[in-house]
Design a protein around this motif. Structure first.
Motif, PDB file in Angstrom:
ATOM      1  N   GLU A 331       0.815  -1.219   0.000  1.00 51.81           N
ATOM      2  CA  GLU A 331       0.000   0.000   0.000  1.00 51.81           C
ATOM      3  C   GLU A 331       0.844   1.261   0.000  1.00 51.81           C
ATOM      4  OE1 GLU A 331       0.158  -1.492   4.293  1.00 51.81           O
ATOM      5  OE2 GLU A 331      -0.050  -2.321   2.288  1.00 51.81           O
ATOM      6  N   ARG A 332       2.077   1.190   0.581  1.00 56.87           N
ATOM      7  CA  ARG A 332       2.984   2.343   0.530  1.00 56.87           C
ATOM      8  C   ARG A 332       3.577   2.503  -0.869  1.00 56.87           C
ATOM      9  NH1 ARG A 332       0.860   3.018   4.438  1.00 56.87           N
ATOM     10  NH2 ARG A 332      -0.109   4.435   2.945  1.00 56.87           N
ATOM     11  N   LEU A 333       3.877   1.389  -1.537  1.00 51.04           N
ATOM     12  CA  LEU A 333       4.353   1.465  -2.917  1.00 51.04           C
ATOM     13  C   LEU A 333       3.312   2.114  -3.818  1.00 51.04           C
ATOM     14  CD1 LEU A 333       6.070  -2.015  -3.487  1.00 51.04           C
ATOM     15  CD2 LEU A 333       7.190   0.202  -3.549  1.00 51.04           C
ATOM     16  N   LEU A 334       2.044   1.863  -3.485  1.00 48.14           N
ATOM     17  CA  LEU A 334       0.943   2.407  -4.298  1.00 48.14           C
ATOM     18  C   LEU A 334       0.566   3.826  -3.894  1.00 48.14           C
ATOM     19  CD1 LEU A 334      -1.380  -0.740  -4.385  1.00 48.14           C
ATOM     20  CD2 LEU A 334       0.155   0.063  -6.171  1.00 48.14           C
ATOM     21  N   ASP A 335       1.278   4.403  -2.909  1.00 48.30           N
ATOM     22  CA  ASP A 335       0.971   5.757  -2.420  1.00 48.30           C
ATOM     23  C   ASP A 335      -0.456   5.858  -1.879  1.00 48.30           C
ATOM     24  OD1 ASP A 335       3.483   6.642  -3.157  1.00 48.30           O
ATOM     25  OD2 ASP A 335       2.833   7.193  -5.171  1.00 48.30           O
ATOM     26  N   TYR A 336      -0.951   4.773  -1.284  1.00 47.42           N
ATOM     27  CA  TYR A 336      -2.335   4.788  -0.805  1.00 47.42           C
ATOM     28  C   TYR A 336      -2.454   5.591   0.483  1.00 47.42           C
ATOM     29  CZ  TYR A 336      -6.592   3.305   1.496  1.00 47.42           C
ATOM     30  OH  TYR A 336      -7.793   3.313   2.163  1.00 47.42           O
ATOM     31  N   PRO A 338      -5.894   6.829   3.177  1.00 48.89           N
ATOM     32  CA  PRO A 338      -7.336   6.684   3.346  1.00 48.89           C
ATOM     33  C   PRO A 338      -8.113   7.985   3.125  1.00 48.89           C
ATOM     34  CG  PRO A 338      -6.230   6.674   5.473  1.00 48.89           C
ATOM     35  CD  PRO A 338      -5.160   6.668   4.443  1.00 48.89           C
ATOM     36  N   ILE A 339      -7.387   9.114   3.204  1.00 48.68           N
ATOM     37  CA  ILE A 339      -8.065  10.400   2.987  1.00 48.68           C
ATOM     38  C   ILE A 339      -8.190  10.615   1.486  1.00 48.68           C
ATOM     39  CG2 ILE A 339      -7.971  12.880   3.401  1.00 48.68           C
ATOM     40  CD1 ILE A 339      -6.131  12.257   5.779  1.00 48.68           C
ATOM     41  N   GLY A 340      -9.343  10.655   0.996  1.00 47.88           N
ATOM     42  CA  GLY A 340      -9.526  10.867  -0.447  1.00 47.88           C
ATOM     43  C   GLY A 340     -10.473   9.873  -1.054  1.00 47.88           C
ATOM     44  N   PRO A 341     -10.151   8.557  -1.133  1.00 48.04           N
ATOM     45  CA  PRO A 341      -8.799   7.987  -1.000  1.00 48.04           C
ATOM     46  C   PRO A 341      -7.992   8.222  -2.276  1.00 48.04           C
ATOM     47  CG  PRO A 341     -10.349   6.268  -1.516  1.00 48.04           C
ATOM     48  CD  PRO A 341     -11.150   7.532  -1.426  1.00 48.04           C
ATOM     49  N   ARG A 342      -6.694   8.057  -2.175  1.00 45.98           N
ATOM     50  CA  ARG A 342      -5.828   8.290  -3.320  1.00 45.98           C
ATOM     51  C   ARG A 342      -4.790   7.191  -3.402  1.00 45.98           C
ATOM     52  NH1 ARG A 342      -0.867   9.908  -4.408  1.00 45.98           N
ATOM     53  NH2 ARG A 342      -0.438  11.057  -6.317  1.00 45.98           N
ATOM     54  N   PHE A 343      -4.461   6.769  -4.632  1.00 44.41           N
ATOM     55  CA  PHE A 343      -3.376   5.827  -4.857  1.00 44.41           C
ATOM     56  C   PHE A 343      -2.864   6.009  -6.276  1.00 44.41           C
ATOM     57  CE2 PHE A 343      -7.178   3.693  -6.237  1.00 44.41           C
ATOM     58  CZ  PHE A 343      -6.804   3.045  -7.408  1.00 44.41           C
ATOM     59  N   SER A 344      -1.695   5.445  -6.556  1.00 44.69           N
ATOM     60  CA  SER A 344      -1.082   5.571  -7.880  1.00 44.69           C
ATOM     61  C   SER A 344      -1.585   4.442  -8.773  1.00 44.69           C
ATOM     62  CB  SER A 344       0.439   5.528  -7.766  1.00 44.69           C
ATOM     63  OG  SER A 344       1.019   5.409  -9.041  1.00 44.69           O
ATOM     64  N   ASN A 345      -2.444   4.777  -9.711  1.00 45.07           N
ATOM     65  CA  ASN A 345      -2.964   3.754 -10.623  1.00 45.07           C
ATOM     66  C   ASN A 345      -1.867   3.243 -11.548  1.00 45.07           C
ATOM     67  OD1 ASN A 345      -5.253   2.242 -11.692  1.00 45.07           O
ATOM     68  ND2 ASN A 345      -4.957   3.462 -13.538  1.00 45.07           N
ATOM     69  N   LEU A 346      -0.898   4.102 -11.882  1.00 43.10           N
ATOM     70  CA  LEU A 346       0.204   3.697 -12.766  1.00 43.10           C
ATOM     71  C   LEU A 346       1.028   2.581 -12.127  1.00 43.10           C
ATOM     72  CD1 LEU A 346       1.190   4.708 -15.559  1.00 43.10           C
ATOM     73  CD2 LEU A 346       2.918   6.038 -14.347  1.00 43.10           C
ATOM     74  N   VAL A 347       1.386   2.758 -10.846  1.00 39.87           N
ATOM     75  CA  VAL A 347       2.167   1.735 -10.130  1.00 39.87           C
ATOM     76  C   VAL A 347       1.318   0.484  -9.926  1.00 39.87           C
ATOM     77  CG1 VAL A 347       3.433   1.221  -8.011  1.00 39.87           C
ATOM     78  CG2 VAL A 347       3.560   3.506  -8.997  1.00 39.87           C
ATOM     79  N   LEU A 348       0.028   0.676  -9.635  1.00 35.30           N
ATOM     80  CA  LEU A 348      -0.874  -0.467  -9.444  1.00 35.30           C
ATOM     81  C   LEU A 348      -0.908  -1.340 -10.694  1.00 35.30           C
ATOM     82  CD1 LEU A 348      -3.109  -2.062  -7.982  1.00 35.30           C
ATOM     83  CD2 LEU A 348      -4.755  -0.403  -8.876  1.00 35.30           C
ATOM     84  N   GLN A 349      -1.091  -0.721 -11.870  1.00 32.45           N
ATOM     85  CA  GLN A 349      -1.180  -1.493 -13.102  1.00 32.45           C
ATOM     86  C   GLN A 349       0.155  -2.191 -13.400  1.00 32.45           C
ATOM     87  OE1 GLN A 349      -4.032  -2.019 -14.479  1.00 32.45           O
ATOM     88  NE2 GLN A 349      -5.021  -0.573 -13.093  1.00 32.45           N
ATOM     89  N   ALA A 350       1.275  -1.523 -13.103  1.00 34.67           N
ATOM     90  CA  ALA A 350       2.593  -2.146 -13.324  1.00 34.67           C
ATOM     91  C   ALA A 350       2.759  -3.370 -12.431  1.00 34.67           C
ATOM     92  CB  ALA A 350       3.704  -1.132 -13.045  1.00 34.67           C
ATOM     93  N   LEU A 351       2.374  -3.246 -11.153  1.00 31.36           N
ATOM     94  CA  LEU A 351       2.487  -4.378 -10.232  1.00 31.36           C
ATOM     95  C   LEU A 351       1.580  -5.527 -10.646  1.00 31.36           C
ATOM     96  CD1 LEU A 351       2.770  -2.850  -6.641  1.00 31.36           C
ATOM     97  CD2 LEU A 351       4.403  -4.346  -7.776  1.00 31.36           C
ATOM     98  N   LEU A 352       0.357  -5.203 -11.075  1.00 29.09           N
ATOM     99  CA  LEU A 352      -0.574  -6.251 -11.498  1.00 29.09           C
ATOM    100  C   LEU A 352      -0.003  -7.060 -12.665  1.00 29.09           C
ATOM    101  CD1 LEU A 352      -4.033  -4.419 -11.280  1.00 29.09           C
ATOM    102  CD2 LEU A 352      -3.255  -6.334  -9.875  1.00 29.09           C
TER     103      LEU A 352
END
Length: 472
Positions: A331-336, A338-352
């Motif tokens: 979740e830290r790699l994804l910049d997640y 809980p406020i927002g919430p916000r995360f990096s979709n670019l990193v998420l897709q690369a990890l997937l």
């Protein structure tokens, strides 16, 4: 081997010239001699060999250069016309060398050009024995190699070492042996009496192996040893169960031909020791390549650079026959947040993509991910990328806490008995990492106040509720 004339060896950057047209002229000069002989002798012409070292320096993908001059594009065009143009030469062999094949223009890789691709991979154990034997031949010839040096043992210890790194290891061992014969005075002096008895010993090789020479593609013990510096504390059945599954996962990765990729998610509450257990599984696997992909190495990286760093770790892993990658704190790699919430979709897709991508044929890969937010990964549809999930709970009873204290040996028997009495019948909820911190804080007190301080810290951290449960 081909009984041809001496080849022309050209370093890629030497071709480039600051004057317009000179770079292309340099390419033409390389082929001029072969062209002239082909015109004069035809089929009787001898074989000409041109070797391009660092081919990626001059043959980058066309249209990608930031420079407006387009020099790289015209150099590639000139090389293509000479290798496979209208006036094709039959008396020439062109060899290119690079460690960045991804940068080379696709047109050069087609049949009739650089059509045969040979990967010089890392040597296996048999290859390392041969390389070490070659580099120690002179020492053996001059009787400078001690009898306790076992080349096969060194080959077994140097997993994922390249040929250059093995040569560096031999040089480092020589330097270590020579340093023993230098007198520590104001000037550099050699103790000639001892120098005549100079021998490069097994200890010299092992010392250089542990301290001086580290493989670029391999296991760096310092990379993961800091995560398990306090060891693994088997405070109860949950930890024993996890360590029992460890052997199954490692054996499946090693032996199964149907599942060359095994991805495991280790999840649990914060401070429960997930990273330590993941690092322990990686260490006990004894795989040649072990790498930690953790957020602390990517502080300040942009999304794109973070994706590239993660991709490079996996690409390096594919070069080894057996590899283990620990993707820590997802979740830290994804910049997640809980406020927002916000995360990096670019990193998420690369990890997937990388978590599901099978390694090349003949390679095996074990991926261990850790997270404290399984629910978040579920919403991101990331749980499906893992083969299995291992739950790491917190210490939940007073008995388990006392067992942990006994294993740690921080309190005396009398102090542990007092703590057990005060926690009898109560349920606690504390991670092993948090417990270690509270213990160290308590030990700073005078011996008579340690137990009181420890129990007070437990209460202050979580407070006692109606169910008589201390939650931390």
């Amino acid at each position: 081997m081909l009984n041809a004339r001496e080849p022309k060896v050209v370093n890629g950057p030497e071709i480039l010239n600051k004057y317009v047209g000179e770079s292309e002229a340099n390419i033409r000069k390389l082929f001029a001699e072969a062209e002239d002989e082909q015109k004069r002798l035809g089929a009787n012409s001898g074989l000409h060999i041109i070797i391009f070292d660092e081919l990626d320096a001059i043959c980058k993908q066309r249209g990608t250069g930031a420079s407006s001059t387009g020099v790289h594009d015209t150099v590639v065009n000139q090389l293509l016309s000479k290798i496979d143009g209208v006036e094709q030469l039959n008396n020439i062999l062109v060899i290119g060398m690079t460690n960045r094949p991804d940068l080379i223009d696709d047109a050069l890789m087609r049949p009739g050009r650089f059509e045969v691709k040979m990967e010089i991979s890392l040597p296996d154990e048999k290859g390392r024995v041969q390389i070490l034997t070659i580099h120690t031949n002179k020492m053996r010839g001059f009787n400078l190699l001690a009898t306790d040096v076992d080349i096969k043992e060194l080959a077994a210890e140097t997993k994922n070492y390249s040929g250059a790194e093995l040569e560096g290891l031999v040089r480092a061992a020589q330097s270590t042996a020579m340093n023993r014969h230098i007198k520590a005075t104001s000037t550099v002096e050699v103790d000639m009496e001892r120098a005549e008895k100079l021998k490069v010993t097994r200890a010299d090789f092992l010392g250089s192996l542990n301290n001086d020479i580290k493989p670029m593609f391999g296991t760096n013990t310092e990379d993961y040893s800091s995560y398990i510096m306090n060891g693994i504390i088997k405070w109860g059945d949950p930890v024993t169960h996890v360590l029992g599954r460890r052997e199954l996962l490692v054996q499946q990765t090693k032996n199964s031909d149907r599942t060359p990729l095994v991805a495991v998610l280790v999840e649990g509450p914060p401070h429960s020791g997930k990273t330590a257990l993941a690092a322990k599984i990686a260490e006990d696997s004894q795989f040649p390549f072990i790498k930690m992909c953790s957020p602390d190495k990517m502080i300040g990286h942009s999304e794109i650079s973070k994706c590239q760093a993660i991709k490079k770790i996996f690409e390096d892993a594919y070069k080894s026959q057996l590899s283990c990658v620990v993707v820590d704190d997802i979740e830290r790699l994804l910049d997640y947040v809980p406020i927002g919430p916000r995360f990096s979709n670019l990193v998420l897709q690369a990890l997937l993509v990388l978590l599901k991508k099978a390694p090349p044929k003949g390679r095996k890969l074990l991926i261990i991910g850790t997270t404290s937010r399984k629910d978040v990964l579920q919403e991101m549809e990331m749980l499906d990328a893992f083969s299995t999930t291992i739950h790491i709970p917190n210490i939940s009873t007073g008995e388990q806490l006392v067992d942990a204290l006994e294993l740690l040996g921080s309190f005396s028997d009398k102090e542990r008995a007092s703590i057990a009495q005060q926690l009898k019948g109560k349920r606690v909820w504390i991670g092993i990492k948090k417990l270690l911190v509270l213990i160290e804080m308590s030990l700073q007190m005078e011996p008579d106040y340690r137990v009181t301080k420890f129990v007070t810290l437990l209460r202050d951290e979580g407070a006692l509720n109606e169910g008589d449960q201390i939650r931390i």
